[in-house]
Enzyme design. Structure first.
Site, mmCIF file in Angstrom:
data_model
loop_
_atom_site.group_PDB
_atom_site.id
_atom_site.type_symbol
_atom_site.label_atom_id
_atom_site.label_comp_id
_atom_site.label_asym_id
_atom_site.label_seq_id
_atom_site.Cartn_x
_atom_site.Cartn_y
_atom_site.Cartn_z
ATOM 1 N N LYS A 115 -18.437 -5.991 8.091
ATOM 2 C CA LYS A 115 -17.155 -6.705 8.139
ATOM 3 C C LYS A 115 -16.533 -6.614 9.535
ATOM 4 O O LYS A 115 -16.750 -5.662 10.272
ATOM 5 C CB LYS A 115 -16.167 -6.080 7.121
ATOM 6 N N HIS A 174 0.841 -1.208 0.000
ATOM 7 C CA HIS A 174 0.000 0.000 0.000
ATOM 8 C C HIS A 174 0.879 1.262 0.000
ATOM 9 O O HIS A 174 0.642 2.205 -0.763
ATOM 10 C CB HIS A 174 -0.844 0.071 1.277
ATOM 11 N N ARG A 223 -2.191 -5.825 -8.527
ATOM 12 C CA ARG A 223 -1.215 -6.888 -8.277
ATOM 13 C C ARG A 223 -1.298 -7.999 -9.310
ATOM 14 O O ARG A 223 -0.390 -8.828 -9.422
ATOM 15 C CB ARG A 223 -1.440 -7.478 -6.877
ATOM 16 N N SER A 263 -3.480 -7.501 3.104
ATOM 17 C CA SER A 263 -3.618 -7.378 4.558
ATOM 18 C C SER A 263 -4.096 -8.703 5.153
ATOM 19 O O SER A 263 -3.636 -9.115 6.219
ATOM 20 C CB SER A 263 -4.610 -6.260 4.891
#
Ligand SMILES: O=C(O)c1ccc2[nH]nc(Br)c2c1
Length: 162
Positions: A41, A17, A91, A128
């Site tokens: 979440k 990040h 990515r 993460s």
């Protein structure tokens, strides 16, 4: 003034990040790191702590603002904050496949463009989620997060209340 946003939950922020945000800071006058919260979440760190980690690890960069994004549409947030570009790291091709429809929708909703930055090659595997999983199983994640984030992960606080 060219203002961009790097949105994310940053639970926690990691070196991948940070590398994308640093590159965004080189392209725009101001970069807002907008920390999101989705009440459906469960997060490892609460919103305030996720923002603290972002502020700590980005303190050396100029033109960076860290703030909560709230629950609404990113396109609305961009309109409200005078943001002309969303910056996203990529990515893999699956990141691109996931991000493309949202980029098109955001442009149609509020004219905001999305700028994709290919993530640094040695961070292509980072997320993460994976970092938290490896840490929880005793793996060494010191190459993937700044020292201040590592300290918090190793402290092993219980999962954050929503
Ligand atoms: O940590 C994540 O979940 C995550 C997601 C999406 C991402 N795009 N580019 C990067 Br670096 C990146 C990291």
């Amino acid at each position: 003034m060219r203002r961009a946003v790097c949105p994310g939950s940053f639970d926690p922020i990691h070196n991948g990040h940070l590398e994308v945000i640093a590159r965004a800071a080189g392209l725009f006058d101001e970069v807002i790191v907008a920390v999101s919260t989705n009440y459906a979440k469960k997060y490892r760190f609460g919103l305030e702590e996720r923002m603290d980690m972002a502020r700590e690890t980005l303190a050396s960069l100029r033109g960076i603002i860290v703030e909560p994004m709230g629950e609404g549409l990113l396109a609305e947030y961009c309109k409200h904050r005078g943001i002309s570009a969303i910056v996203k790291g990529l990515r893999s091709s699956s990141d691109f496949d996931y991000e493309l429809p949202m980029a098109t929708m955001n442009r149609q909703l509020s004219g905001v463009e999305t700028v994709f930055l290919p993530a640094e090659s040695h961070y292509l595997h980072l997320s993460s989620t994976l970092i938290k999983e490896v840490n929880a199983l005793g793996g060494d994640i010191s190459d993937f997060v700044p020292k201040s984030v590592l300290k918090r992960l190793l402290a092993g606080e219980p999962p954050a209340e929503q």
